[in-house]
Design a protein around this motif. Structure first.
Motif, PDB file in Angstrom:
ATOM      1  N   ARG A 179       0.802  -1.223   0.000  1.00 16.53           N
ATOM      2  CA  ARG A 179       0.000   0.000   0.000  1.00 16.53           C
ATOM      3  C   ARG A 179       0.827   1.262   0.000  1.00 16.53           C
ATOM      4  NH1 ARG A 179      -5.444   0.158   2.054  1.00 16.53           N
ATOM      5  NH2 ARG A 179      -5.394   2.203   2.983  1.00 16.53           N
ATOM      6  N   HIS A 180       1.710   1.270   0.920  1.00 12.67           N
ATOM      7  CA  HIS A 180       2.532   2.453   1.148  1.00 12.67           C
ATOM      8  C   HIS A 180       3.314   2.794  -0.093  1.00 12.67           C
ATOM      9  CE1 HIS A 180       4.450   5.271   3.846  1.00 12.67           C
ATOM     10  NE2 HIS A 180       5.603   4.961   3.290  1.00 12.67           N
ATOM     11  N   THR A 181       3.953   1.775  -0.669  1.00 11.07           N
ATOM     12  CA  THR A 181       4.748   1.975  -1.864  1.00 11.07           C
ATOM     13  C   THR A 181       3.873   2.489  -3.003  1.00 11.07           C
ATOM     14  OG1 THR A 181       5.856  -0.018  -1.142  1.00 11.07           O
ATOM     15  CG2 THR A 181       6.593   0.939  -3.215  1.00 11.07           C
ATOM     16  N   ILE A 182       2.707   1.891  -3.119  1.00 16.64           N
ATOM     17  CA  ILE A 182       1.801   2.297  -4.203  1.00 16.64           C
ATOM     18  C   ILE A 182       1.551   3.789  -4.125  1.00 16.64           C
ATOM     19  CG2 ILE A 182      -0.586   2.172  -5.013  1.00 16.64           C
ATOM     20  CD1 ILE A 182      -0.563  -0.757  -4.225  1.00 16.64           C
ATOM     21  N   LEU A 183       1.185   4.231  -2.934  1.00 12.13           N
ATOM     22  CA  LEU A 183       0.800   5.628  -2.810  1.00 12.13           C
ATOM     23  C   LEU A 183       1.987   6.551  -3.026  1.00 12.13           C
ATOM     24  CD1 LEU A 183      -1.663   5.137   0.123  1.00 12.13           C
ATOM     25  CD2 LEU A 183      -2.219   5.808  -2.199  1.00 12.13           C
ATOM     26  N   LYS A 184       3.079   6.178  -2.442  1.00 11.96           N
ATOM     27  CA  LYS A 184       4.275   6.997  -2.595  1.00 11.96           C
ATOM     28  C   LYS A 184       4.678   7.089  -4.064  1.00 11.96           C
ATOM     29  CE  LYS A 184       6.847   9.192   0.400  1.00 11.96           C
ATOM     30  NZ  LYS A 184       6.500  10.582   0.449  1.00 11.96           N
ATOM     31  N   THR A 185       4.692   5.937  -4.727  1.00 10.86           N
ATOM     32  CA  THR A 185       5.088   5.913  -6.127  1.00 10.86           C
ATOM     33  C   THR A 185       4.164   6.780  -6.964  1.00 10.86           C
ATOM     34  OG1 THR A 185       5.620   3.611  -5.736  1.00 10.86           O
ATOM     35  CG2 THR A 185       5.744   4.371  -8.006  1.00 10.86           C
ATOM     36  N   THR A 186       2.877   6.692  -6.667  1.00 10.31           N
ATOM     37  CA  THR A 186       1.919   7.502  -7.428  1.00 10.31           C
ATOM     38  C   THR A 186       2.305   8.965  -7.367  1.00 10.31           C
ATOM     39  OG1 THR A 186       0.227   5.992  -6.651  1.00 10.31           O
ATOM     40  CG2 THR A 186      -0.513   7.997  -7.755  1.00 10.31           C
ATOM     41  N   LEU A 187       2.516   9.392  -6.158  1.00 11.01           N
ATOM     42  CA  LEU A 187       2.809  10.814  -5.999  1.00 11.01           C
ATOM     43  C   LEU A 187       4.098  11.192  -6.718  1.00 11.01           C
ATOM     44  CD1 LEU A 187       1.853  11.348  -2.264  1.00 11.01           C
ATOM     45  CD2 LEU A 187       0.482  11.703  -4.288  1.00 11.01           C
ATOM     46  N   VAL A 188       5.095  10.349  -6.554  1.00  7.08           N
ATOM     47  CA  VAL A 188       6.391  10.656  -7.165  1.00  7.08           C
ATOM     48  C   VAL A 188       6.263  10.737  -8.687  1.00  7.08           C
ATOM     49  CG1 VAL A 188       8.636   9.640  -7.640  1.00  7.08           C
ATOM     50  CG2 VAL A 188       7.803   9.756  -5.300  1.00  7.08           C
ATOM     51  N   GLU A 189       5.642   9.717  -9.237  1.00 10.25           N
ATOM     52  CA  GLU A 189       5.561   9.655 -10.702  1.00 10.25           C
ATOM     53  C   GLU A 189       4.701  10.775 -11.262  1.00 10.25           C
ATOM     54  OE1 GLU A 189       7.237   7.825 -12.756  1.00 10.25           O
ATOM     55  OE2 GLU A 189       8.292   6.901 -11.077  1.00 10.25           O
ATOM     56  N   LEU A 190       3.601  11.032 -10.565  1.00  9.08           N
ATOM     57  CA  LEU A 190       2.750  12.118 -11.032  1.00  9.08           C
ATOM     58  C   LEU A 190       3.522  13.433 -10.997  1.00  9.08           C
ATOM     59  CD1 LEU A 190      -0.857  11.636  -9.653  1.00  9.08           C
ATOM     60  CD2 LEU A 190      -0.159  11.982 -12.003  1.00  9.08           C
ATOM     61  N   GLY A 191       4.220  13.595  -9.897  1.00 12.45           N
ATOM     62  CA  GLY A 191       4.984  14.828  -9.758  1.00 12.45           C
ATOM     63  C   GLY A 191       5.976  14.978 -10.895  1.00 12.45           C
ATOM     64  N   ARG A 192       6.589  13.861 -11.251  1.00 10.36           N
ATOM     65  CA  ARG A 192       7.602  13.921 -12.291  1.00 10.36           C
ATOM     66  C   ARG A 192       6.986  14.164 -13.648  1.00 10.36           C
ATOM     67  NH1 ARG A 192      11.491   9.381 -13.743  1.00 10.36           N
ATOM     68  NH2 ARG A 192       9.476   8.384 -13.666  1.00 10.36           N
ATOM     69  N   THR A 193       5.954  13.386 -13.941  1.00 13.34           N
ATOM     70  CA  THR A 193       5.338  13.488 -15.265  1.00 13.34           C
ATOM     71  C   THR A 193       4.777  14.875 -15.512  1.00 13.34           C
ATOM     72  OG1 THR A 193       4.697  11.220 -14.955  1.00 13.34           O
ATOM     73  CG2 THR A 193       3.719  12.373 -16.817  1.00 13.34           C
ATOM     74  N   LEU A 194       4.066  15.343 -14.512  1.00 13.14           N
ATOM     75  CA  LEU A 194       3.364  16.600 -14.737  1.00 13.14           C
ATOM     76  C   LEU A 194       4.166  17.805 -14.261  1.00 13.14           C
ATOM     77  CD1 LEU A 194      -0.171  15.424 -13.614  1.00 13.14           C
ATOM     78  CD2 LEU A 194       0.622  15.799 -15.938  1.00 13.14           C
TER      79      LEU A 194
END
Lengths: 745, 154
Positions: free
Chosen positions: A164-179
């Protein structure tokens, strides 16, 4: 000079007098025109050759021809300025004519051509516009493809972990990077569901425990739509950065559904009936003047959905891991418990096996020796003591047997010993065993066997006897006055389905029948509420019973086990204390001769051998003064198949007795010694004959003098009146087998 | 009336007779002896018993009426009666006979007279009961049923 020269050279004179200057200029112009007119087609040819596209080639050719001819005309005109020959004039004329033709043709052609050329131009413009549009669209597609790639990459990142934790963290990181976001945060609902708690942020490593109430209008707005919604940077969920002097960038928020397993129907898309959402807030960099583009918003929405799914997968995985761990633990525990139970059972069986032998041996010794002791000469006190010892050891022996039996019954190791036996004699034997006890207490015992009860049955005789004895013994034990009545009959199908025994489902069949036995007593009765407890081990329901109880409380429990083994049912009914009780049991027995078992094993037990030994035609004499008694004895013997001669006096007997008569039944209730004389005289009559009749005395007296006298005069035995059918039968068998009565009846 | 019901009434009646001590196990033995070759055995024996007993009771009454009571003869008669009643299973009659004999041994005229009275009463009682039972039996047989039996008891 004159025309005479002209005619001779065939030349043509120009119409006007040649002006030198003008002619010069004309001459030069014509020359250049011709030049131009010749070079233009060349240029045209050159360019036409270069471009392959031009559709109107022949028009060009025409035009070229026109120009060439025009040029030719002008060129030839050069020669006409001076004296020229007729040939030249002719050529000139030809050229001019051709030129005229071609130019007219060309003029006519152009009328057709020019509109076409114009439309070509319009098409060209149109295509240019189209090309520009396509370019634009291409740009859009490329952007979308980029977005898709981003989403796939993000999804891949998110779904590559089930934590769970990784999922959420990764989401934020990747979104931050992409956008290219400045800040990205996730608010999760608290356990109570009334607040949102800031759980993850991109830039802050450890988000402080901010919470906002869930009922804010901005939050409701976001939760009510599945689209990403632009929110104000000043709303509480977006105030994540310390307020600076910078102009905050645009903020977008989107809901993330928190799905449960129950949301996934097999055939539908997951119903978003869940009310639990998390909130994802994305902030563009401040001062960047960037705007949220549509494709970016779409990206965010897609990501939010993916995150929801990934989270639910993670949750499911967690659940199943937990369940599996639990199961493993339980398995281990169960295994251990099973092994312990097995060990315990083994230990108990070993113990029982040893105790069985060890306990029974001394018991037998005690009982045997006490019985022997009883037979010797004892004083009354000694006799009393010995009887008590015997009684107590019998009780103990019964108890030991009961306990051992019950243990074997409980673990299912007991099996019924099936054989064919006589039902009638089973009941009679039970009756005989209970008679002494009942008569001591002055209770009557009646037995009624229904006429349709089969004589023989297939089952476990010993255990059935045990059940009957137990039940009847119980009835006797708890009855102080009155008596017991036992009735046995074949249970009919309707009566088998007893509403009082709802869990008993007997199945009648051709090979079996159900024996129903009712034992009714007039004893102390049982409280109807206690009736089920009677069959439980060691339970004594009445405190009064404790005074005169000699049982261990196991008897009925064992009965129930046996009855159950025989696929039957047992219960006790009573209307209440002091109103007596009725024990009813039904057992399944086989019908001999119809079962498919291999042999019918015949077990003879006790007196009354039912395989009617053949007395038919046996000649006997009955001597009795009393007419009724005579008739009864005669009837007995006739029923057994004998050929009976009944006489009323001793004298008559002596007269009619022959050597054919095997037995003489002599009634010795005759007062005096008459009967003994008769015996003596019979003996004398048949002295020295080996086949003389056996004389048996029938008497109502039990005293020893009678017995001794009878034996002294050579009687084979003494029978006590009244004589039952069975007694007579066994007497006859005894007499025929041994020639005398083995034991006086 | 249904055969079942008749049979049940018969059983009840028999049970009652046993219960009250009028008859004992010997009577059921007699019932056992009744079969196809001997269908009226019980009836015959009972009738014989009635005849015999009435004769004996008569003789006893006469004998006790005498001036000089012949106890030996009375004893013999009572003995006979005891024998018959025990053969047929008429328990109460038999018991009174036993008491009667004791009084005879004691040569107690009063006692004997009292016993005679008792014996007559008991005899009449058992006679009525047996006749009723026989009637029930006949009814059952007429209705086509089998006579149920109270086999044995003490």
């Amino acid at each position: 000079m004159g025309t005479y020269n002209m005619d001779l050279c065939n030349c043509i004179e120009p119409p006007w007098p040649a002006d030198e200057l003008l002619m010069k200029y004309q001459y030069i112009s014509d020359f250049f025109i011709a030049l131009a007119y010749f070079s233009i087609p060349l240029e045209l040819i050159y360019f036409v050759k270069k471009s392959a596209v031009f559709p109107y080639r022949w028009v060009l050719v025409q035009f070229g021809a026109f120009i060439v001819l025009c040029g030719a005309t002008h060129l030839i005109n050069l020669w006409t300025f001076t004296m020229h020959t007729r040939t030249v004039a002719v050529v000139m004329t030809t050229a001019k004519i051709l030129t005229a033709v071609v130019s007219c043709a060309t003029a006519l052609m152009l009328v057709h051509i020019i509109p076409d050329l114009l439309s070509v131009k319009t098409r060209e413009l149109f295509l240019k516009n189209k090309a520009a549009e396509l370019d634009r669209e291409m740009g859009l597609i490329r952007t979308q493809e980029e977005t898709g790639r981003h989403v796939r990459m993000l999804t891949h990142e998110i779904r590559s972990t089930l934590d769970r934790h990784t999922i959420l963290k990764t989401t934020l990181v990747e979104l931050g990077r992409t956008l290219g976001l400045e800040e990205c945060a996730l608010w999760m609902p608290t356990r109570t569901g009334l607040e949102l708690h800031l759980s993850y942020t991109l830039r802050h490593q450890n988000p402080v425990g901010f919470t906002v109430p869930i009922q804010l209008p901005v939050i409701n707005q976001v939760f009510n739509t599945s689209r990403a919604v632009k929110i104000s940077p000043n709303s509480p969920v977006a105030r994540l950065r310390p307020a600076g002097k910078y102009m905050p960038g645009e903020v977008v928020a989107v809901r993330v559904p928190l799905l449960h397993l129950s949301n996934f129907q097999i055939h539908d898309w997951p119903e978003l009936s869940t009310k639990r959402y998390a909130l994802m807030v994305l902030m563009l960099p401040s001062d960047s003047a960037r705007q949220w583009h549509v494709h970016e918003l779409e990206l965010v929405e897609v990501v939010a959905d993916q995150v929801a799914v990934a989270l639910s997968h993670a949750a499911i995985l967690e659940e199943s891991m937990r369940a599996r761990d639990l199961l493993m633990e339980q398995n281990v525990a169960l295994d251990l418990a099973r092994r312990e139970a097995e060990t315990a059972v083994r230990a108990r069986n070993d113990f029982l096996a040893v105790m069985n032998h060890e306990m029974r041996t001394p018991m037998h010794a005690i009982i045997a020796l006490s019985s022997l002791l009883q037979e010797t000469e004892l004083t009354p006190e000694q006799r009393l003591m010995v009887e008590t010892i015997l009684k107590s050891s019998n009780i103990l022996a019964t108890l030991i047997n009961d306990v051992l039996d019950l243990s074997r019954l409980e673990d299912g190791s007991l099996q019924l010993e099936i054989g064919t036996f006589s039902l009638h004699s089973l009941f009679r034997e039970a009756l005989n065993l209970i008679k002494p006890v009942a008569s001591v207490k002055k209770l009557y015992v009646t037995l009624s066997l229904s006429p349709d009860l089969p004589e023989y049955a297939v089952g476990d005789e010993k255990r059935l006897m045990q059940v009957v004895l137990n039940v009847v013994g119980n009835a006797v034990k708890f009855t102080k006055e009155g008596g017991i009545s036992i009735s046995a009959f074949v249970a009919k199908a309707e009566s088998l389905r007893d509403p009082r025994a709802p869990d008993f489902f007997p199945i009648p069949s051709d090979n079996h029948f159900y024996l129903r036995v009712e034992v009714k007593d007039t004893g102390s009765g049982v409280n109807p509420q206690d009736t089920p407890k009677l069959f439980m081990k060691f339970v004594q329901s009445q405190p009064l019973a404790a005074k005169n109880s000699s049982g261990s409380g196991l008897g009925l429990a064992i009965c129930k086990r046996f009855v159950n083994l025989m696929e039957g049912q047992i219960r006790i009914e009573s209307e209440g204390l002091g109103r007596g009780s009725t024990a009813i049991f039904i057992v399944k027995l086989g019908i001999p001769g119809r079962s498919t078992e291999s042999e019918l094993s015949f077990i003879h037990k006790g007196p009354g051998i039912q395989a009617k030994p053949n007395f038919s035609g046996l000649k006997v004499v009955v001597v009795d003064e009393n007419s009724v008694g005579r008739m009864v004895t005669r009837g007995l013997l006739v029923h057994l198949g004998c050929d009976v001669l009944a006489v009323a006096s001793g004298d008559e007997c002596i007269r009619v007795v022959t050597h054919e008569h095997k037995v003489v039944f002599l009634d010795v209730t005759l007062p005096g010694t008459e009967s003994f004389e008769v015996a003596v005289r019979i003996h004398e009559k048949f002295a020295k004959r080996p086949d003389r009749p056996i004389i048996v005395a029938l008497t109502g007296n039990t005293d020893r003098t009678t017995k001794e006298n009878c034996l002294r005069v050579g009687m084979a035995g003494v029978i006590l009146k009244p004589v039952s059918l069975d007694k007579m039968r066994s007497v006859l068998s005894d007499l025929l087998e041994h020639g005398y009565l083995v034991e006086s009846q | 009336m249904e055969v079942d019901q008749l049979q049940r009434s018969f059983l009840e009646y028999s049970r009652l007779l046993f219960h009250e001590g009028f008859l004992d196990g010997q009577f059921s033995q007699l019932q056992l002896l009744q079969d196809e070759s001997n269908p009226d055995f019980v009836f015959e024996v009972v009738s014989l018993f009635f005849e015999d007993s009435e004769r004996l009771l008569n003789d006893l009454t006469i004998a006790l009426d005498q001036q000089n009571v012949d106890f030996k003869k009375i004893d013999a008669h009572v003995h006979q009666l005891k024998g018959s009643s025990s053969s047929i299973g008429a328990q109460r009659v038999k018991n009174v006979c036993i008491a009667f004999r004791n009084f005879c041994d004691e040569q107690n005229v009063e006692g004997c007279l009292r016993c005679l009275q008792q014996v007559k009463q008991e005899y009449l009682l058992v006679k009525t009961k047996l006749e009723a039972q026989l009637r029930l039996e006949q009814q059952i047989v007429a209705a086509g049923g089998a006579i149920p039996m109270l086999n044995e008891f003490c």
